[in-house]
Design an enzyme around this catalytic site. Structure first.
Site, PDB file in Angstrom:
ATOM      1  N   LYS A   1     -12.257   2.237  -1.273  1.00  0.00           N
ATOM      2  CA  LYS A   1     -13.342   2.008  -2.154  1.00  0.00           C
ATOM      3  C   LYS A   1     -12.944   3.274  -2.869  1.00  0.00           C
ATOM      4  O   LYS A   1     -12.942   2.743  -3.945  1.00  0.00           O
ATOM      5  CB  LYS A   1     -14.586   1.694  -0.931  1.00  0.00           C
ATOM      6  CG  LYS A   1     -15.905   2.099  -2.225  1.00  0.00           C
ATOM      7  CD  LYS A   1     -16.057   0.241  -3.081  1.00  0.00           C
ATOM      8  CE  LYS A   1     -16.398   0.194  -4.133  1.00  0.00           C
ATOM      9  NZ  LYS A   1     -17.030  -1.866  -4.937  1.00  0.00           N
TER      10      LYS A   1
ATOM     11  N   ARG B   1     -15.693   1.924   3.011  1.00  0.00           N
ATOM     12  CA  ARG B   1     -14.975   2.327   2.133  1.00  0.00           C
ATOM     13  C   ARG B   1     -13.153   2.267   2.685  1.00  0.00           C
ATOM     14  O   ARG B   1     -11.743   2.867   1.577  1.00  0.00           O
ATOM     15  CB  ARG B   1     -15.331   4.881   2.250  1.00  0.00           C
ATOM     16  CG  ARG B   1     -16.103   4.724   2.080  1.00  0.00           C
ATOM     17  CD  ARG B   1     -16.628   5.931   2.341  1.00  0.00           C
ATOM     18  NE  ARG B   1     -15.827   7.014   1.797  1.00  0.00           N
ATOM     19  CZ  ARG B   1     -15.850   8.162   1.062  1.00  0.00           C
ATOM     20  NH1 ARG B   1     -16.720   7.582  -0.031  1.00  0.00           N
ATOM     21  NH2 ARG B   1     -15.305   8.864   0.332  1.00  0.00           N
TER      22      ARG B   1
ATOM     23  N   LYS C   1      -8.575  -9.530  -7.772  1.00  0.00           N
ATOM     24  CA  LYS C   1      -9.803  -9.606  -7.068  1.00  0.00           C
ATOM     25  C   LYS C   1      -9.039 -10.651  -5.814  1.00  0.00           C
ATOM     26  O   LYS C   1      -9.076 -10.365  -4.548  1.00  0.00           O
ATOM     27  CB  LYS C   1     -11.638 -10.822  -7.597  1.00  0.00           C
ATOM     28  CG  LYS C   1     -11.770  -9.841  -8.430  1.00  0.00           C
ATOM     29  CD  LYS C   1     -12.351  -8.885  -7.195  1.00  0.00           C
ATOM     30  CE  LYS C   1     -12.632  -7.426  -8.253  1.00  0.00           C
ATOM     31  NZ  LYS C   1     -11.824  -6.538  -8.451  1.00  0.00           N
TER      32      LYS C   1
ATOM     33  N   GLU D   1      -6.606  -8.496  -3.463  1.00  0.00           N
ATOM     34  CA  GLU D   1      -7.217  -7.695  -2.654  1.00  0.00           C
ATOM     35  C   GLU D   1      -7.542  -8.309  -1.486  1.00  0.00           C
ATOM     36  O   GLU D   1      -7.743  -7.964  -0.393  1.00  0.00           O
ATOM     37  CB  GLU D   1      -8.320  -7.116  -4.112  1.00  0.00           C
ATOM     38  CG  GLU D   1      -7.940  -6.027  -5.067  1.00  0.00           C
ATOM     39  CD  GLU D   1      -8.938  -6.001  -4.960  1.00  0.00           C
ATOM     40  OE1 GLU D   1      -8.774  -3.749  -5.847  1.00  0.00           O
ATOM     41  OE2 GLU D   1     -10.131  -6.287  -6.194  1.00  0.00           O
TER      42      GLU D   1
ATOM     43  N   HIS E   1       7.788 -16.786 -22.358  1.00  0.00           N
ATOM     44  CA  HIS E   1       8.734 -15.178 -22.433  1.00  0.00           C
ATOM     45  C   HIS E   1       9.296 -14.935 -20.813  1.00  0.00           C
ATOM     46  O   HIS E   1       9.307 -13.769 -20.544  1.00  0.00           O
ATOM     47  CB  HIS E   1       8.327 -13.913 -23.094  1.00  0.00           C
ATOM     48  CG  HIS E   1       8.080 -14.385 -24.470  1.00  0.00           C
ATOM     49  ND1 HIS E   1       8.735 -14.165 -25.236  1.00  0.00           N
ATOM     50  CD2 HIS E   1       6.719 -14.638 -24.756  1.00  0.00           C
ATOM     51  CE1 HIS E   1       8.935 -14.671 -26.511  1.00  0.00           C
ATOM     52  NE2 HIS E   1       7.394 -15.141 -26.319  1.00  0.00           N
TER      53      HIS E   1
ATOM     54  N   GLU F   1      -8.900  -9.557 -14.179  1.00  0.00           N
ATOM     55  CA  GLU F   1      -9.803  -8.964 -12.866  1.00  0.00           C
ATOM     56  C   GLU F   1      -9.296  -9.785 -12.121  1.00  0.00           C
ATOM     57  O   GLU F   1      -9.466  -9.514 -10.849  1.00  0.00           O
ATOM     58  CB  GLU F   1     -10.692  -8.192 -13.951  1.00  0.00           C
ATOM     59  CG  GLU F   1     -11.740  -8.296 -12.645  1.00  0.00           C
ATOM     60  CD  GLU F   1     -11.802  -7.016 -11.710  1.00  0.00           C
ATOM     61  OE1 GLU F   1     -12.272  -6.952 -11.027  1.00  0.00           O
ATOM     62  OE2 GLU F   1     -11.055  -6.062 -12.659  1.00  0.00           O
TER      63      GLU F   1
ATOM     64  N   CYS G   1     -11.032   8.550   4.273  1.00  0.00           N
ATOM     65  CA  CYS G   1     -11.675   8.513   3.548  1.00  0.00           C
ATOM     66  C   CYS G   1     -13.135   8.448   4.456  1.00  0.00           C
ATOM     67  O   CYS G   1     -13.809   9.070   3.021  1.00  0.00           O
ATOM     68  CB  CYS G   1     -11.270   6.816   4.308  1.00  0.00           C
ATOM     69  SG  CYS G   1     -12.015   6.007   1.920  1.00  0.00           S
TER      70      CYS G   1
ATOM     71  N   TRP H   1      -7.942   6.743   7.004  1.00  0.00           N
ATOM     72  CA  TRP H   1      -7.020   5.514   5.837  1.00  0.00           C
ATOM     73  C   TRP H   1      -6.114   6.117   5.962  1.00  0.00           C
ATOM     74  O   TRP H   1      -5.713   7.202   5.338  1.00  0.00           O
ATOM     75  CB  TRP H   1      -7.803   5.536   4.737  1.00  0.00           C
ATOM     76  CG  TRP H   1      -7.319   4.762   3.828  1.00  0.00           C
ATOM     77  CD1 TRP H   1      -6.956   2.712   4.001  1.00  0.00           C
ATOM     78  CD2 TRP H   1      -6.275   4.825   2.973  1.00  0.00           C
ATOM     79  NE1 TRP H   1      -6.740   2.479   3.111  1.00  0.00           N
ATOM     80  CE2 TRP H   1      -6.285   3.422   2.220  1.00  0.00           C
ATOM     81  CE3 TRP H   1      -5.907   5.900   1.861  1.00  0.00           C
ATOM     82  CZ2 TRP H   1      -5.305   2.851   1.100  1.00  0.00           C
ATOM     83  CZ3 TRP H   1      -5.325   5.855   0.617  1.00  0.00           C
ATOM     84  CH2 TRP H   1      -4.790   4.162   0.102  1.00  0.00           C
TER      85      TRP H   1
ATOM     86  N   ASN I   1     -10.276  15.088   4.269  1.00  0.00           N
ATOM     87  CA  ASN I   1      -9.914  14.316   3.336  1.00  0.00           C
ATOM     88  C   ASN I   1      -9.567  14.810   1.911  1.00  0.00           C
ATOM     89  O   ASN I   1      -9.449  15.747   1.850  1.00  0.00           O
ATOM     90  CB  ASN I   1     -11.252  13.502   2.610  1.00  0.00           C
ATOM     91  CG  ASN I   1     -12.017  12.427   3.153  1.00  0.00           C
ATOM     92  OD1 ASN I   1     -11.329  11.848   4.969  1.00  0.00           O
ATOM     93  ND2 ASN I   1     -13.055  12.076   2.873  1.00  0.00           N
ATOM     94  N   GLY I   2      -8.310  14.464   1.835  1.00  0.00           N
ATOM     95  CA  GLY I   2      -7.296  14.721   0.344  1.00  0.00           C
ATOM     96  C   GLY I   2      -5.866  14.304   1.259  1.00  0.00           C
ATOM     97  O   GLY I   2      -5.363  14.126   2.249  1.00  0.00           O
TER      98      GLY I   2
END
Length: 609
Positions: free
Chosen positions: A604, A27, A486, A489, A505, A482, A2, A74, A99-100
């Site tokens: 991040k 991150r 949060k 997370e 429903h 949201e 990362c 990461w 990275n990637g």
């Protein structure tokens, strides 16, 4: 991924690399490592866990060098482990940080195994080092070997490469993942984020996609994707080294929650003259673009997607312009049909979100004539790829769980609703009303932050909870989403959000005394409908926490706890109501003892698929 840091200097770069890694900890990562060259010998240290573990390793067995690379990983390919940590080394000659994702790593690995190369990790990165070493047997020097290698790589990458064969040269490559060059005095550095290098320089070169750079203490030489020598401008960062400090706050997330009044004032600053929005804030040709659009297409991921969902309500209700929103990773693969004359809006805190960037590129292939990005990072890929740009000006956001980036995204999206709405059905009277409300926002959020102690006490009810349900209607349905995001997370409580009208429903089956139900209840036209939904939950023994407009009178109910939110106008209410939900998630996470700023398994900036 990362985090990448690298440098070539006339001094020992190890302390600089370590400090850079510390500044990239936000991150998210699972291991850390670095490699340096000293007297044409390659030295490497790696450690599973936090950067402080790597630092302890170096204190016990120091290494030094004038050139080096470092990385926080990461996990993508291979579990978190010391063996999978970067840098990866080939035959004690080549070291690589990456990275990637290299999509054809299996094919390359098969060939390399046949050629006698040994693998010590499960990563896709290790094939890069082997490929460079192989190329060096026939190519002249490290730079040419890297050029030869990257032609074989499929996927996304930011690379930092050193070799004992060219011990004075650091190679940097960028394709699909961000990388910057820090400019010093007879020293140069690379990083995946300017924040890593702020203590040593504020002068940066932002690499373009496809660039390859060779750094020595004397110069930086850059080749573009066509192997042509190019000159990239040096830009001065306005960020200060202490911009990423926690100050007196326990966590970055709490600091950033409390920074929202100032961040929103910054988002509005200079974009109005005599209380009238200036359309050139979006770019010099913005009025021409806005005159020609017929619809809106929003592309985003995660929290940014929730901001886009709120904006869809605004575009259609206030401006009366057709608006569609889609998760970027779905859009790019489902063969979508773009509305004629659509303005494609991408939203991203970092401007490097891989799926959002790819979705924008896909939209262009489908014929999109106009694009605009809402972003927090100048010089990011989305900023460069878009016709128009509106920066959120949130400032550095270190906590993985986005807070001030989200509220400033909402503010800037409302500015866009005003600008576009002028061409459709937004009256001057309504525009003036919304403008006045936007200017009142910092004060409204200051009042919402005064709920902190009440919400902290409320959070104790979640100590033993494993699940939670969030409800909202209209623009507050994405705010409920949201809030749920949060909570999950950073506290690791399973949380879901539904439009309140969907209770019958299916979700009602989940309601019992152990399932807290958090409801967002502003004083708007949907309030009576929402009250009925609240009664449905209460009648089944559900425990309700209702964030309600302070002017409303509520009947007493032993199953219902009311948190009175400061009165706010309907148009901007979502921007205020999300703040108590941020505080709730924060205090629950602190109570549960989780890593608030660096939650497990998350990063991040998501620069890979």
């Amino acid at each position: 991924m990362c985090g990448i840091v690298g440098g070539v200097a006339q001094r020992n770069v190890v302390p600089i690399l370590l400090e850079g890694l510390r500044r990239l900890e936000y991150r998210g990562y699972d291991s850390a490592g670095l490699a340096v060259i000293n007297n044409q010998t390659l030295y490497r240290k790696r450690e599973l866990g936090k950067v402080k573990g790597l630092e302890a390793l170096l204190n016990a067995d120091p290494i030094a060098g004038n050139i080096g690379i470092a990385h926080t990983r990461w996990a993508t390919h291979g579990k978190p482990s010391t063996a999978n940590a970067h840098p990866h080394i080939c035959r004690n000659k080549v070291a690589v940080v990456h990275n990637g994702i290299i999509e054809n790593h299996d094919k390359l690995r098969g060939v390399q195994l046949q050629n006698g190369y040994e693998f010590t990790s499960q990563t896709d990165t290790e094939v890069i080092g082997h490929e460079i070493f192989e190329a060096m047997q026939s190519a002249h020097g490290l730079l040419n070997a890297v050029k030869k290698t990257i032609k074989k790589l499929e996927g996304a990458y930011a690379l930092g490469i050193i070799s004992t064969e060219n011990p004075d040269t650091l190679i940097a490559c960028r394709k699909g993942s961000p990388l910057v060059i820090g400019v010093g005095i007879e020293e140069y550095f690379i990083a995946s984020d300017v924040a890593a290098l702020l203590p040593i320089t504020q002068r940066f070169i932002f690499m373009e996609d496809g660039d390859i750079a060779a750094l020595t203490i004397n110069e930086v030489v850059i080749y573009d994707a066509n192997d042509q020598l190019v000159t990239r401008p040096i830009k001065e960062s306005q960020l200060k080294a202490d911009a990423v400090d926690k100050g007196d706050y326990r966590h970055y997330m709490l600091k950033e929650i409390y920074e929202q009044p100032f961040a929103i004032s910054q988002a509005l600053e200079g974009r109005f003259i005599n209380n009238r929005l200036q359309e050139n804030s979006f770019g010099h040709n913005a009025p021409e673009v806005f005159n020609n659009i017929k619809a809106i297409q929003i592309l985003a991921c995660g929290t940014s997607y929730h901001a886009g969902m709120v904006a869809r309500y605004w575009f259609e209700k206030l401006a009366r312009v057709p608006c569609n929103i889609e998760v970027a990773s779905e859009f790019r693969y489902r063969k979508p049909v773009l509305a004629a004359g659509a303005l494609v809006i991408t939203i991203s805190q970092s401007g490097e979100t891989a799926d959002t960037l790819a979705a924008l590129q896909e939209a262009k292939k489908l014929g999109a004539k106009y694009s605009l990005t809402i972003c927090n990072v100048p010089e990011s890929s989305l900023v460069r790829e878009s016709d128009l740009v509106l920066m959120t000006r949130a400032g550095p956001e270190i906590g993985v769980a986005s807070t001030k980036a989200f509220t400033t995204q909402l503010v800037t999206l409302m500015l866009l609703v005003i600008a576009v709405g002028r061409r459709f059905h937004l009256t001057e009277e309504l525009e003036n009303k919304i403008t006045s409300q936007l200017f009142s926002l910092p004060g409204k959020i200051e009042k919402a932050l005064e709920l902190n102690d009440e919400i902290k006490a409320l959070s104790e009810q979640f100590a033993e909870r494993q699940h939670a349900l969030f409800l909202g209607r209209g623009t507050h349905y994405p705010i409920a989403m949201e809030g749920a995001l949060k909570l999950k997370e950073i506290s690791y409580i399973h949380a879901e959000a539904y439009p309140a009208g969907e209770l019958k429903h299916g979700p009602l089956a989940l309601i019992d005394a152990d399932m807290p139900v958090i409801t967002v209840a502003p004083n708007n036209s949907l309030l009576e409908k929402l009250k009925s939904n609240i009664q449905e939950v209460s009648a089944r023994g559900g425990q309700l926490i209702v964030f309600m407009d302070e002017t409303l009178v509520s009947a007493s109910d032993e199953n219902v706890q009311i948190v009175k939110v400061p009165q706010v106008e309907n148009e901007i209410a979502p921007i205020v109501y999300v703040v108590p939900l941020q505080l709730l998630a924060y205090h629950v996470a602190v109570l549960k003892g989780t890593d608030v700023d660096q939650p497990r398994n998350l990063a991040k900036s998501v620069t890979v698929e």
